[in-house]
Design an enzyme around this catalytic site. Structure first.
Site, PDB file in Angstrom:
ATOM      1  N   ARG A 161      44.579  23.254  17.615  1.00  0.00           N
ATOM      2  CA  ARG A 161      43.136  23.031  17.803  1.00  0.00           C
ATOM      3  C   ARG A 161      42.559  22.169  16.675  1.00  0.00           C
ATOM      4  O   ARG A 161      41.448  22.404  16.194  1.00  0.00           O
ATOM      5  CB  ARG A 161      42.385  24.368  17.885  1.00  0.00           C
ATOM      6  N   SER A 212      36.466  29.191  23.935  1.00  0.00           N
ATOM      7  CA  SER A 212      36.905  30.145  22.916  1.00  0.00           C
ATOM      8  C   SER A 212      36.184  29.894  21.597  1.00  0.00           C
ATOM      9  O   SER A 212      36.061  28.755  21.148  1.00  0.00           O
ATOM     10  CB  SER A 212      38.417  30.039  22.696  1.00  0.00           C
ATOM     11  N   GLU A 282      36.840  27.994  16.146  1.00  0.00           N
ATOM     12  CA  GLU A 282      37.387  26.837  16.836  1.00  0.00           C
ATOM     13  C   GLU A 282      36.291  25.811  17.127  1.00  0.00           C
ATOM     14  O   GLU A 282      36.553  24.620  17.244  1.00  0.00           O
ATOM     15  CB  GLU A 282      38.031  27.295  18.146  1.00  0.00           C
TER      16      GLU A 282
END
Length: 291
Positions: A161, A212, A282
């Site tokens: 990520r 997320s 994230e």
């Protein structure tokens, strides 16, 4: 080029949260993007680049300077099997569908991921054991003076990520060359349908969210840790930890950036206190000035 002043950013994020940006630019060609970057550089103004507005939390006070939005523009793509070259504004689900129709496998994981190709490369988006860095072969970018730069996959410094584009934010992605694998259309489309169905079943797609919130710690799932500490359903204003998937914070009405930040802080503290694991966000935060 479309120019909007004092444009509310809640109109441009999947969370439906965010105050106004001073100037929102929507270039329709690479040349317009280059001109915009050169002018912003000349003026010494702050500049942010936005794709589809997922994985982004914008401050309630808004964003100083200029936001360049590529979603809805820079949407050309070319397929020369097994390669696809796609401009940064191409919606990721559209790209996945085009790949499947051409009998090319490798983008099934992206079937239901909101956002653009450019944003996916910045975040190294992924799901179901696949990520965009697996198939990226070259990225064409603009530097802040509007000069085009070509990077190979290794130059992108991909990590979980993460990428050099997320870390440095000195280059704007223009287009991406992907290498896929030839396969059977029916099998590729079946896998995509399975992933899309799982996403609808497991994730709160009926509410505005940013995807997320936290990265998965090594060998662990952030959602499991959050559920373990009893955080499902926690609320702050109209922001709520989803009952459906605890690594999502949803906007149940008129949630603010501050609501979300307070809820993130509360969840992080609870998980660290009870498990010893410190969760890492994230999402990206934009505005005044990145809080």
């Amino acid at each position: 080029m479309k120019v909007k002043k004092n444009e509310p950013m809640y109109n441009h994020t999947t969370w439906r949260i965010g105050g106004p940006v001073e100037v929102l630019l929507q270039p329709e060609t690479v040349e317009e993007l280059q001109q915009a970057l050169l002018e912003i550089q000349r003026r010494g103004e702050l500049c942010h680049v936005l794709g589809g507005g997922s994985n982004v939390l914008v401050a309630d006070e808004g964003i100083a300077g200029t936001v360049i939005q590529l979603s809805g523009s820079l949407c050309k793509m070319e397929i020369v099997s097994p390669y696809i070259t796609a401009e940064a504004g191409v919606p990721l689900p559209v790209l996945a569908q085009k790949a499947a129709a051409a009998g090319l496998s490798g983008l099934e994981f992206a079937a239901g991921i909101p956002g653009t190709v450019g944003g996916a490369v910045v975040m190294n988006a992924g799901a179901y054991d696949g990520q965009i860095s697996d198939i990226v072969r070259q990225v064409i970018c603009c530097d802040k003076k509007g000069k085009l730069v070509a990077l190979d996959s290794a130059d992108c410094e991909f990590a979980y990520r993460n990428s050099r584009f997320k870390q440095a934010q000195d280059l704007v992605i223009v287009s991406v060359k992907l290498e896929l694998i030839k396969g059977k259309k029916e099998e590729i489309q079946a896998r995509m349908q399975k992933h899309t169905a799982l996403r609808k079943e497991k994730q709160p797609v009926e509410y505005p969210s940013a995807g997320s919130i936290f990265k998965n710690p090594p060998g662990e799932a952030a959602g499991r840790l959050i559920e373990m500490v009893g955080a499902k359903g926690w609320k702050q204003g109209d922001a709520m930890v989803s009952q459906k998937h605890s690594n999502f914070i949803i906007n149940t009405g008129k949630a603010t950036c501050e609501d979300v930040l307070q809820l993130i802080k509360r969840v992080k503290q609870a998980v660290e206190k009870q498990t010893g694991v410190r969760l890492e966000e994230e999402i990206l935060v934009l505005g005044k000035e990145n809080l």
